[in-house]
Scaffold this motif. Structure first.
Motif, PDB file in Angstrom:
ATOM      1  N   HIS B 102      -7.428  27.243 -48.020  1.00 45.00           N
ATOM      2  CA  HIS B 102      -6.929  27.122 -46.654  1.00 45.00           C
ATOM      3  C   HIS B 102      -7.877  26.210 -45.886  1.00 45.00           C
ATOM      4  O   HIS B 102      -8.987  25.957 -46.323  1.00 45.00           O
ATOM      5  CB  HIS B 102      -6.864  28.506 -46.003  1.00 45.00           C
ATOM      6  N   ARG B 103      -7.431  25.761 -44.738  1.00 46.82           N
ATOM      7  CA  ARG B 103      -8.243  24.833 -43.945  1.00 46.82           C
ATOM      8  C   ARG B 103      -9.669  25.368 -43.778  1.00 46.82           C
ATOM      9  O   ARG B 103     -10.640  24.646 -43.930  1.00 46.82           O
ATOM     10  CB  ARG B 103      -7.580  24.647 -42.576  1.00 46.82           C
ATOM     11  N   GLN B 104      -9.762  26.655 -43.493  1.00 47.58           N
ATOM     12  CA  GLN B 104     -11.073  27.245 -43.243  1.00 47.58           C
ATOM     13  C   GLN B 104     -11.958  27.174 -44.489  1.00 47.58           C
ATOM     14  O   GLN B 104     -13.156  26.916 -44.391  1.00 47.58           O
ATOM     15  CB  GLN B 104     -10.931  28.707 -42.799  1.00 47.58           C
ATOM     16  N   THR B 105     -11.364  27.429 -45.656  1.00 43.40           N
ATOM     17  CA  THR B 105     -12.189  27.404 -46.875  1.00 43.40           C
ATOM     18  C   THR B 105     -12.490  25.963 -47.266  1.00 43.40           C
ATOM     19  O   THR B 105     -13.566  25.681 -47.792  1.00 43.40           O
ATOM     20  CB  THR B 105     -11.503  28.136 -48.043  1.00 43.40           C
ATOM     21  N   ARG B 106     -11.573  25.033 -46.982  1.00 47.08           N
ATOM     22  CA  ARG B 106     -11.835  23.623 -47.317  1.00 47.08           C
ATOM     23  C   ARG B 106     -12.941  23.040 -46.440  1.00 47.08           C
ATOM     24  O   ARG B 106     -13.607  22.101 -46.837  1.00 47.08           O
ATOM     25  CB  ARG B 106     -10.544  22.795 -47.179  1.00 47.08           C
ATOM     26  N   ASN B 107     -13.114  23.580 -45.258  1.00 40.21           N
ATOM     27  CA  ASN B 107     -14.203  23.113 -44.397  1.00 40.21           C
ATOM     28  C   ASN B 107     -15.568  23.322 -45.042  1.00 40.21           C
ATOM     29  O   ASN B 107     -16.505  22.583 -44.808  1.00 40.21           O
ATOM     30  CB  ASN B 107     -14.179  23.860 -43.057  1.00 40.21           C
ATOM     31  N   ARG B 108     -15.678  24.366 -45.831  1.00 36.22           N
ATOM     32  CA  ARG B 108     -16.961  24.672 -46.469  1.00 36.22           C
ATOM     33  C   ARG B 108     -16.976  24.293 -47.949  1.00 36.22           C
ATOM     34  O   ARG B 108     -17.992  23.865 -48.472  1.00 36.22           O
ATOM     35  CB  ARG B 108     -17.281  26.180 -46.357  1.00 36.22           C
ATOM     36  N   GLY B 109     -15.860  24.510 -48.612  1.00 34.22           N
ATOM     37  CA  GLY B 109     -15.815  24.337 -50.065  1.00 34.22           C
ATOM     38  C   GLY B 109     -16.123  22.910 -50.473  1.00 34.22           C
ATOM     39  O   GLY B 109     -15.719  21.956 -49.810  1.00 34.22           O
ATOM     40  N   THR B 110     -16.859  22.754 -51.576  1.00 33.53           N
ATOM     41  CA  THR B 110     -17.242  21.413 -52.050  1.00 33.53           C
ATOM     42  C   THR B 110     -16.574  21.137 -53.393  1.00 33.53           C
ATOM     43  O   THR B 110     -16.207  22.072 -54.123  1.00 33.53           O
ATOM     44  CB  THR B 110     -18.764  21.323 -52.244  1.00 33.53           C
ATOM     45  N   ILE B 111     -16.468  19.847 -53.725  1.00 34.88           N
ATOM     46  CA  ILE B 111     -15.852  19.506 -55.011  1.00 34.88           C
ATOM     47  C   ILE B 111     -16.763  19.947 -56.158  1.00 34.88           C
ATOM     48  O   ILE B 111     -16.289  20.502 -57.152  1.00 34.88           O
ATOM     49  CB  ILE B 111     -15.508  17.994 -55.089  1.00 34.88           C
ATOM     50  N   GLY B 112     -18.076  19.769 -55.985  1.00 36.29           N
ATOM     51  CA  GLY B 112     -18.992  20.152 -57.061  1.00 36.29           C
ATOM     52  C   GLY B 112     -18.999  21.664 -57.284  1.00 36.29           C
ATOM     53  O   GLY B 112     -19.020  22.144 -58.415  1.00 36.29           O
ATOM     54  N   GLY B 113     -18.949  22.404 -56.190  1.00 34.41           N
ATOM     55  CA  GLY B 113     -18.922  23.861 -56.298  1.00 34.41           C
ATOM     56  C   GLY B 113     -17.682  24.335 -57.025  1.00 34.41           C
ATOM     57  O   GLY B 113     -17.733  25.211 -57.889  1.00 34.41           O
ATOM     58  N   SER B 114     -16.561  23.728 -56.689  1.00 29.58           N
ATOM     59  CA  SER B 114     -15.300  24.116 -57.323  1.00 29.58           C
ATOM     60  C   SER B 114     -15.341  23.821 -58.822  1.00 29.58           C
ATOM     61  O   SER B 114     -14.938  24.650 -59.637  1.00 29.58           O
ATOM     62  CB  SER B 114     -14.145  23.368 -56.649  1.00 29.58           C
ATOM     63  N   LEU B 115     -15.862  22.634 -59.179  1.00 28.09           N
ATOM     64  CA  LEU B 115     -15.902  22.272 -60.606  1.00 28.09           C
ATOM     65  C   LEU B 115     -16.848  23.172 -61.381  1.00 28.09           C
ATOM     66  O   LEU B 115     -16.566  23.549 -62.513  1.00 28.09           O
ATOM     67  CB  LEU B 115     -16.305  20.802 -60.761  1.00 28.09           C
ATOM     68  N   CYS B 116     -17.973  23.537 -60.771  1.00 28.90           N
ATOM     69  CA  CYS B 116     -18.937  24.377 -61.486  1.00 28.90           C
ATOM     70  C   CYS B 116     -18.466  25.822 -61.600  1.00 28.90           C
ATOM     71  O   CYS B 116     -18.755  26.506 -62.572  1.00 28.90           O
ATOM     72  CB  CYS B 116     -20.302  24.328 -60.808  1.00 28.90           C
TER      73      CYS B 116
END
Lengths: 761, 293
Positions: B102-116
């Motif tokens: 969601h918009r709120q989680t995308r504000n914090r979430g990173t591409i590297g974090g998601s991949l790891c």
């Protein structure tokens, strides 16, 4: 009441400004001087015998003030108290009540075993890991079938896992079935889910050892009952306890009942001599707070070939979880009572069985039993209509009770309630409105047709829904500035009562809205109150306010004559001015005047209405898209149409969640599989965009002077029935029936896939 | 739901972060925190040290060099969502981001974090697999690159050493005018997909000249549907062709969980593979599953 200036107006909610600015004060926003934090150690085992609890290491941790177990409670009080029944007080349930903490046995995952009190919540949670609990595992009872075998008993003393079996009848269904032209029997099942208020449970308990008084913040729903329950458990009097309700972030039936923590937190606060806060976390909430709905039904109907329904027989079987909690018995009882629905069925035979299983106990959830019963019945009606070659709407029209038949006696289908009648209404008007709103005549040809790769389906079903009865009190005081404080026994869990009760008071007293202040949620306000449940707060609570207002007007008149020498003629009271024969006085002159009011009725209101929807089912994924959904309800009088509409839309979306998303899952060891919001799915604001609600005010209730009927649950009662019938209509070409909830995509794809496999073979 | 005690570190440089990771026992890296924080609070992970990467210089940013989109590991999903460069050069990534939380989680979430974190159904993981991305990592011995096909070592487990940090993601872009489609089937918008499909097509002269099809959520890591890719290259894009060749996705090894059985996942793989290809090839403009959110 003459001038209706505010009743019926969409007055803006007085509480919104506070909530929208973040100025609401919920229990977790409160802090008390010297406050400690409690967390609860819960059983990780579904069914077992506790051989020992070693809390030595936890007690020795820095920052830990106490670890309390059943042994400590027994030592202090001489026993471990048991939580009594509030509703559905059947004698058979006595052997299945929940102790406030597990002593010799645990019976579900999540059952409290110990309470840790520490300087911070973090320390308390760290201490949980240091408590060693030795449990001898016993066979888990993951469902009612396992329970029915009685191979392993949850309650050895009771001798059976079947907590109750009773029959209820009206007329003589067996005789009618014996000679009926046509009968049909089907099995249906509703899954387990919960109410999931955004704010979990929580409280702060504070013991004043000098005054020997207990204050509990965070109480809600039924404060007075809970006080009456808690006082003898702690060996104090009701007058020694104040229960204070602060802002509440939703209840939906599950919050505010007397739970183990409602004893444990006050007990530990008294033990440690400091205020103690406990806030349930979401994982706890999902295993500790009441579940609901898990009921299945074998339903049988007898008809003439022309579609005249003659009789109904139903067998409700409920999975109650591990204990019968305060209102658990309501769920199967109402699922049975509402099986006949708004139809002319004069011969009804019902059987209810309730089994204990090693799962979280069950209690009421918004529209208890109705959500289930309407689903069972309306699905069967569509199946019968297909059998007999009848149009599904004409079949319903033929059997729907006519206004001329009201009041319609429905007999005594609930063993703990009196006989009851459907009161007022024109069931056909709301039904036809729903049929028209969904465009049945234009769209019915779409039923079962593929459009853009999706099967279309439509449905419309009528319902009748019971609401408020019982008693409620109020107390009114004229303040120094001439405003009126109205103290009420109703609880406010987010439904806007501060606004609607003020509308009632303002109109009755002929005062502006701003001159009324509604004060709720404290056992210090009134001698006795009854709380908020079963859509009763306007019907009963609103009328108690109205009665208090009328008593205040009478008291003002007496005071005007006796104290101010008003002439012995008609005294007009309006806009805060008391006038007669040229004499005038402002309400400020009557400051301090205080009266009580009350209202009581044993007769329930029956709101009614219909739901209709149009869906598109993707047969390749099992996804159901709601193209249109409309809920119609006659609430008698809508005190605030804006708020009633919000209740209807909220209930509708919560109901859709119950059909498609909300589902509590257990494995064979009775371990809950989805105790987090990552896996327990609730509808989000964007999930169901196409929902409409229409409030009607066709027939006033005769049970109360406001003419109001309950309005909190009608948006939910028929959602499963309506959606399931529409989905079944959509999938009709595949020859499948929808008999089980939830309608998850995996389940629907399974039905579609099973049908296509059957065709191939 | 409070984490057990741990020690918090906030290095300012990558070298410092690598140094801490190499010397501290039982340490966890904190990127956007959208998975780690709940896991800490639920005590699913019990680290002694948390190394916060949010203050490390130079780990975020998007640039294109020689046909490769290079994205810093700490780039927020929200930044990628609004990047014109991403939208122009890597439309698949742009589309996929619309499904990420969601918009709120995308504000914090990173591409590297998601991949790891490497959730099998994570959209960004599926996109990297579809695009044959390369993962750049830094460790005590220096830096190295890992082909994305080799990046998943198992369920929620990237093939990097305990002392390595993902620093950047390199996505080779496809030629201008290529077609991309990312679709998924989830219980609610914003949830991890039950199954997702990412399709990339290059169509020249009415024939498919290059194809990439990836299915996420079915197995422990996204799977390239190589059989489908090979079967459609050289062919004209038609619904009939896609329907026929996508049946092969039913044979993917599939997971089962409380939301979907293996058989249902395999079936969804077939359905979504076909729909993604149809959408990429502009064959299903009005289909309900292609509507924008």
């Amino acid at each position: 009441m003459n001038a209706r200036m505010l009743i019926g107006q969409p007055v803006h909610r007085a509480e919104d400004s506070r909530f929208l600015k973040g100025a609401g004060r919920f229990v977790d926003d409160l802090a008390r001087e010297g406050m400690l934090h409690a967390v609860v150690l819960r059983s990780a085992v579904a069914h077992g015998r506790i051989r020992g609890i070693d809390a030595t290491a936890a007690r020795a941790m820095p920052g830990v003030h106490a670890v309390i177990t059943a042994a400590d409670i027994s030592a202090a009080l001489g026993n471990v108290p048991v939580i009594p029944l509030r509703l559905a007080n059947l004698p058979e349930f006595k052997g299945y009540l929940q102790p406030v903490v597990a002593g010799d046995k645990v019976r579900y995952v999540g059952e409290p075993i110990a309470v840790v009190v520490a300087e911070t919540q973090c320390i308390a949670e760290d201490a949980l890991d240091k408590i060693a609990v030795d449990i001898e595992r016993l066979p888990a009872l993951p469902d009612r079938h396992a329970a029915a075998a009685d191979a392993s008993l949850l309650f050895e003393a009771a001798g059976s896992n079947r907590a109750v079996r009773y029959e209820a009848k009206f007329g003589d269904a067996d005789a009618v079935f014996a000679k009926a032209e046509y009968t049909r029997k089907e099995k249906f099942r509703c899954h387990r889910l919960t109410g999931l208020p955004l704010e979990t449970r929580g409280q702060i308990a504070e013991w004043d050892k000098d005054k020997k008084r207990l204050t509990v913040f965070g109480a809600t729903k039924v404060l007075f009952f809970n006080r009456r329950t808690l006082a003898p458990m702690l060996g104090i009097t009701e007058a020694d306890i104040d229960m204070i309700e602060v802002d509440v972030g939703g209840g939906f039936g599950v919050k505010g009942e007397f739970y183990p923590e409602d004893f444990l937190i006050p007990f530990v606060a008294r033990t440690v001599g400091r205020p103690v806060k406990w806030i349930e976390d979401r994982r706890e909430h999902l295993v500790a707070t009441n579940h609901s709905r898990e009921v299945d039904c074998e339903l049988e109907i007898a008809c003439r070939r022309d579609g005249t329904i003659l009789a109904m027989r139903g067998h409700i079987t409920a999975d109650m979880g591990a204990y019968i909690r305060t209102n658990g018995g309501v769920v199967p009882a109402k699922a049975a009572q509402f099986l006949p629905g708004p139809y002319r069925i004069r011969d009804v035979g019902l059987t209810v069985e309730a089994f204990v299983t090693s799962k979280t106990p069950v209690g009421t959830l918004r529209a208890p039993g109705r959500f289930e019963a309407n689903f069972f019945r309306e699905r069967l009606l569509d199946i019968v209509a297909a059998d007999l070659g009848l149009d599904v709407m004409d079949f319903r029209r033929k059997n729907l009770i006519q206004e001329t038949e009201l009041p319609f006696a429905t007999g005594k289908l609930v063993p703990y309630e009196p006989e009851t009648d459907f009161d007022t209404g024109d069931y056909h008007v709301t039904f036809e409105r729903a049929v028209a709103e969904i465009g049945w005549d234009q769209n019915k040809a779409l039923n079962g047709k593929l459009v853009d790769g999706r099967y279309r389906g439509l449905a419309a079903v009528p319902f009748v829904e019971s609401g408020g009865s019982g008693k409620e009190n109020s107390r009114l005081v004229i303040e120094k500035d001439g405003t009126v404080s109205v103290y009420v026994g109703s609880s406010v869990l987010g439904q806007g009562l501060e606004t609607t009760l003020a509308q009632v008071a303002a109109d009755t007293l002929k005062l502006p809205f701003e001159a009324i202040k509604i004060l709720h949620g404290s056992t210090t306000y009134l001698k006795e109150g009854f709380g908020t449940f079963a859509s009763r707060s306007m019907v009963v609570g609103g009328c108690a306010v109205m009665d208090g207002c009328n008593n205040l007007l009478a008291a003002i008149r007496v005071a005007a004559r006796e104290r101010l020498g008003f002439p012995n003629e008609e005294i007009e009271i309006a806009d805060g001015v008391v006038a007669a024969g040229g004499k005038r006085a402002g309400l400020t002159e009557f400051a301090g005047l205080e009266v009580e009011g009350s209202f009581s009725t044993t007769t329930r209101t029956y709101s009614y209405g219909a739901h209709a929807c149009h869906v598109a089912v993707d047969p390749r994924t099992g996804h159901v898209d709601i193209l249109d959904y409309v809920a119609i309800e006659d609430v008698g009088v809508a005190i605030n149409p804006h708020i009633v509409h919000g209740q209807a839309i909220g209930a509708l979306v919560q109901g859709l969640g119950g059909v498609f998303l909300d589902q509590i899952m257990y494995d064979r060891d009775a371990q809950m599989l989805n105790a987090s919001l990552a896996d327990y799915l609730v509808p989000l604001a964007t999930d169901f965009a196409n929902v409409r609600a229409i409030t009607m005010e066709l027939r006033r209730s005769k049970t109360n002077p406001l003419g109001a009927k309950g309005a909190g649950e009608g948006g939910m009662v028929a959602v499963a029935a309506t959606i399931a019938n529409a989905v079944a209509a959509a999938l009709k070409p595949l020859g499948v029936e929808v008999c089980d909830l939830p309608l998850s995509p995996a389940r629907l794809w399974g039905l579609v896939n099973g049908a296509s496999l059957a065709r191939k073979s | 739901m409070k984490p057990p005690p741990f020690q918090y570190h906030d290095p300012k440089t990558l070298a410092e972060a690598v140094g801490l990771l190499g010397t501290l026992d039982n340490a966890k890296l904190l990127a956007g925190g959208q998975s780690l924080m709940p896991m800490l609070n639920m005590r699913f992970v019990l680290p002694d040290h948390v190394i916060d990467l949010n203050l490390v210089e130079g780990m975020a940013g998007i640039k294109e060099t020689d046909g490769v989109l290079e994205i810093g590991a700490m780039t927020r999903q929200r930044e990628l969502e609004f990047s014109d460069l991403v939208a122009a050069k890597c439309p698949l990534l742009h589309q996929a981001l619309m499904h990420v939380g969601h918009r709120q989680t995308r504000n914090r979430g990173t591409i590297g974090g998601s991949l790891c974190h490497l959730d099998p159904a994570a959209e960004l993981v599926t996109v990297c697999m579809a695009h044959d991305a390369t993962i750049a990592v830094a460790g005590p011995g220096g830096t190295r690159e890992i082909a994305f096909a080799d990046f998943p070592a198992g369920y929620l487990t990237p093939a990097i050493e305990l002392n390595e940090i993902v620093t950047a993601i390199r996505i080779p872009v496809w030629p201008a005018g290529h077609k991309a489609a990312f679709i998924e089937f989830s219980r609610r918008h914003g949830d991890f997909a039950i199954v997702s499909a990412a399709a990339l097509l290059q169509i020249d002269g009415g024939r498919i000249t290059r194809a990439s099809l990836t299915i996420g959520g079915v197995a422990v890591a996204p799977v390239r549907a190589t059989e489908v890719e090979q079967a459609i290259v050289g062919q004209a894009p038609t619904s009939e062709l896609f329907a026929k060749v996508c049946e092969s996705c039913r044979s993917f090894e599939a997971m089962a969980d409380i939301h979907a059985s293996a058989e249902y996942r395999q079936h969804l793989a077939v359905v979504l593979a076909r729909r993604a290809l149809e959408k990429a090839a502009d064959l299903a403009d009005n289909a309900p599953w292609n509507r924008a959110h």
